[in-house]
Design a protein around this motif. Structure first.
Motif, mmCIF file in Angstrom:
data_model
loop_
_atom_site.group_PDB
_atom_site.id
_atom_site.type_symbol
_atom_site.label_atom_id
_atom_site.label_comp_id
_atom_site.label_asym_id
_atom_site.label_seq_id
_atom_site.Cartn_x
_atom_site.Cartn_y
_atom_site.Cartn_z
ATOM 1 N N ALA A 1 1.080 -1.011 0.068
ATOM 2 C CA ALA A 1 0.007 -0.046 0.225
ATOM 3 C C ALA A 1 0.849 1.274 0.034
ATOM 4 C CB ALA A 1 -0.787 0.075 1.228
ATOM 5 N N PRO A 2 0.433 2.198 -0.362
ATOM 6 C CA PRO A 2 1.021 3.679 -0.251
ATOM 7 C C PRO A 2 1.906 3.779 0.924
ATOM 8 C CG PRO A 2 -0.825 3.993 -1.836
ATOM 9 C CD PRO A 2 -0.985 2.751 -0.958
ATOM 10 N N ALA A 3 0.994 3.519 2.019
ATOM 11 C CA ALA A 3 1.768 3.824 3.456
ATOM 12 C C ALA A 3 3.035 2.951 3.694
ATOM 13 C CB ALA A 3 0.584 3.578 4.503
ATOM 14 N N ASP A 4 3.255 1.917 2.749
ATOM 15 C CA ASP A 4 4.339 1.178 3.025
ATOM 16 C C ASP A 4 5.713 1.650 2.723
ATOM 17 O OD1 ASP A 4 2.887 -0.958 4.204
ATOM 18 O OD2 ASP A 4 2.314 -1.854 2.335
ATOM 19 N N TYR A 5 5.252 2.499 1.871
ATOM 20 C CA TYR A 5 6.606 3.183 0.820
ATOM 21 C C TYR A 5 7.689 3.705 1.905
ATOM 22 C CZ TYR A 5 9.653 4.908 -2.547
ATOM 23 O OH TYR A 5 10.433 5.031 -3.242
ATOM 24 N N ARG A 6 7.382 4.181 3.220
ATOM 25 C CA ARG A 6 8.610 4.323 4.296
ATOM 26 C C ARG A 6 9.375 3.305 4.529
ATOM 27 N NH1 ARG A 6 8.074 6.007 10.338
ATOM 28 N NH2 ARG A 6 10.172 6.392 10.731
ATOM 29 N N GLY A 7 8.779 2.194 4.702
ATOM 30 C CA GLY A 7 9.651 0.747 4.631
ATOM 31 C C GLY A 7 10.337 0.203 3.360
ATOM 32 N N ILE A 8 9.543 0.547 2.401
ATOM 33 C CA ILE A 8 10.232 0.056 1.012
ATOM 34 C C ILE A 8 11.177 1.213 0.837
ATOM 35 C CG2 ILE A 8 9.790 0.286 -1.521
ATOM 36 C CD1 ILE A 8 6.956 -0.363 -0.754
ATOM 37 N N LYS A 9 11.429 2.319 0.899
ATOM 38 C CA LYS A 9 12.310 3.287 0.671
ATOM 39 C C LYS A 9 13.568 3.149 1.614
ATOM 40 C CE LYS A 9 12.725 8.153 0.500
ATOM 41 N NZ LYS A 9 12.141 9.676 0.690
ATOM 42 N N GLU A 10 13.477 2.802 2.905
ATOM 43 C CA GLU A 10 14.384 2.153 4.058
ATOM 44 C C GLU A 10 15.265 1.159 3.364
ATOM 45 O OE1 GLU A 10 12.746 1.183 7.576
ATOM 46 O OE2 GLU A 10 12.353 3.541 7.844
ATOM 47 N N ILE A 11 14.739 -0.068 2.844
ATOM 48 C CA ILE A 11 15.165 -1.175 2.045
ATOM 49 C C ILE A 11 15.891 -0.635 0.981
ATOM 50 C CG2 ILE A 11 14.936 -3.333 1.353
ATOM 51 C CD1 ILE A 11 12.313 -3.418 3.351
ATOM 52 N N TYR A 12 15.301 0.115 0.095
ATOM 53 C CA TYR A 12 15.816 0.610 -1.130
ATOM 54 C C TYR A 12 17.184 1.297 -1.034
ATOM 55 C CZ TYR A 12 14.965 1.689 -5.983
ATOM 56 O OH TYR A 12 15.128 1.618 -7.521
ATOM 57 N N ALA A 13 17.145 2.081 0.140
ATOM 58 C CA ALA A 13 18.715 2.903 0.463
ATOM 59 C C ALA A 13 19.516 1.748 1.043
ATOM 60 C CB ALA A 13 18.223 3.741 1.481
ATOM 61 N N GLN A 14 19.288 0.637 1.606
ATOM 62 C CA GLN A 14 20.163 -0.117 1.937
ATOM 63 C C GLN A 14 20.589 -0.918 0.561
ATOM 64 O OE1 GLN A 14 18.345 -2.887 4.615
ATOM 65 N NE2 GLN A 14 18.231 -1.638 6.444
ATOM 66 N N GLY A 15 19.755 -1.209 -0.423
ATOM 67 C CA GLY A 15 20.359 -1.729 -1.654
ATOM 68 C C GLY A 15 21.429 -0.794 -2.377
ATOM 69 N N ILE A 16 21.194 0.551 -2.453
ATOM 70 C CA ILE A 16 21.864 1.496 -2.926
ATOM 71 C C ILE A 16 23.318 1.363 -2.175
ATOM 72 C CG2 ILE A 16 22.204 3.945 -3.305
ATOM 73 C CD1 ILE A 16 19.333 4.148 -3.906
ATOM 74 N N GLU A 17 23.291 1.608 -0.910
ATOM 75 C CA GLU A 17 24.329 1.578 -0.085
ATOM 76 C C GLU A 17 25.320 0.229 -0.160
ATOM 77 O OE1 GLU A 17 23.469 2.263 4.193
ATOM 78 O OE2 GLU A 17 22.303 4.143 3.374
ATOM 79 N N SER A 18 24.618 -0.821 -0.358
ATOM 80 C CA SER A 18 25.361 -2.186 -0.605
ATOM 81 C C SER A 18 26.301 -2.021 -1.863
ATOM 82 C CB SER A 18 24.431 -3.037 -0.915
ATOM 83 O OG SER A 18 23.786 -3.423 -2.086
#
Length: 160
Positions: free
Chosen positions: A9-26
């Motif tokens: 759901a759109p409200a899940d984007y905060r968690g999605i964004k956090e995980i996405y940032a981890q992927g970028i950092e990796s």
């Protein structure tokens, strides 16, 4: 590990964004250098087969599809994105998310899933193989990462 898979759901984007940032950092999960804002992410991903894995109210993984190719003849080809939060890998989260996409994608006219994986990301390659994807090629020095290093990608596909 106990977790649930559900539609994002759109409200899940905060968690999605956090995980996405981890992927970028990796440095091995994506060649993006910044996490997109929700509107950009939402507009670039197909509106179906967006799933999250949730454990005790925390988003621990997500998956979505983008249009693989834009010509009409390829309308059933979609590129799979799969990300799992640090600390939750190798617990079946990625496998469950991919299997959910595989179960439901044909409802939306998808007949092929494809993934482009950084060749150094051996964990993701193994996960895709475990989910029935096959390697169809390697593109050498196809992308330059955020550190200025040339990277190869492994092209994988799954026929539904």
């Amino acid at each position: 590990m106990n977790f649930i898979i559900r539609e994002a759901a759109p409200a899940d984007y905060r968690g999605i964004k956090e995980i996405y940032a981890q992927g970028i950092e990796s440095g091995t999960a994506t060649f993006r250098t910044r996490v997109p804002e929700y509107e950009e992410w939402d507009g670039s991903h197909l509106p179906f087969c967006r799933y999250v894995a949730e454990k005790e109210g925390i988003i621990i993984g997500w998956t979505s599809l983008t249009l693989g190719l834009t010509r009409g003849a390829y309308r059933g080809v979609a590129e799979l994105s799969i990300y799992v939060r640090d600390g939750y890998r190798r617990h079946g989260v990625g496998f469950a998310l991919i299997e959910e996409v595989k179960r439901n994608a044909s409802e939306f006219g998808i007949w092929t899933l494809e993934s482009r994986i950084c060749r150094r990301n051996t964990g993701s390659i193994r996960l895709h193989e475990k989910c029935g994807f096959r390697m169809v090629g390697i593109r050498e020095r196809i992308a330059m990462d955020m550190f200025g290093e040339w990277q190869d990608t492994v092209e994988m596909e799954y026929r539904i």
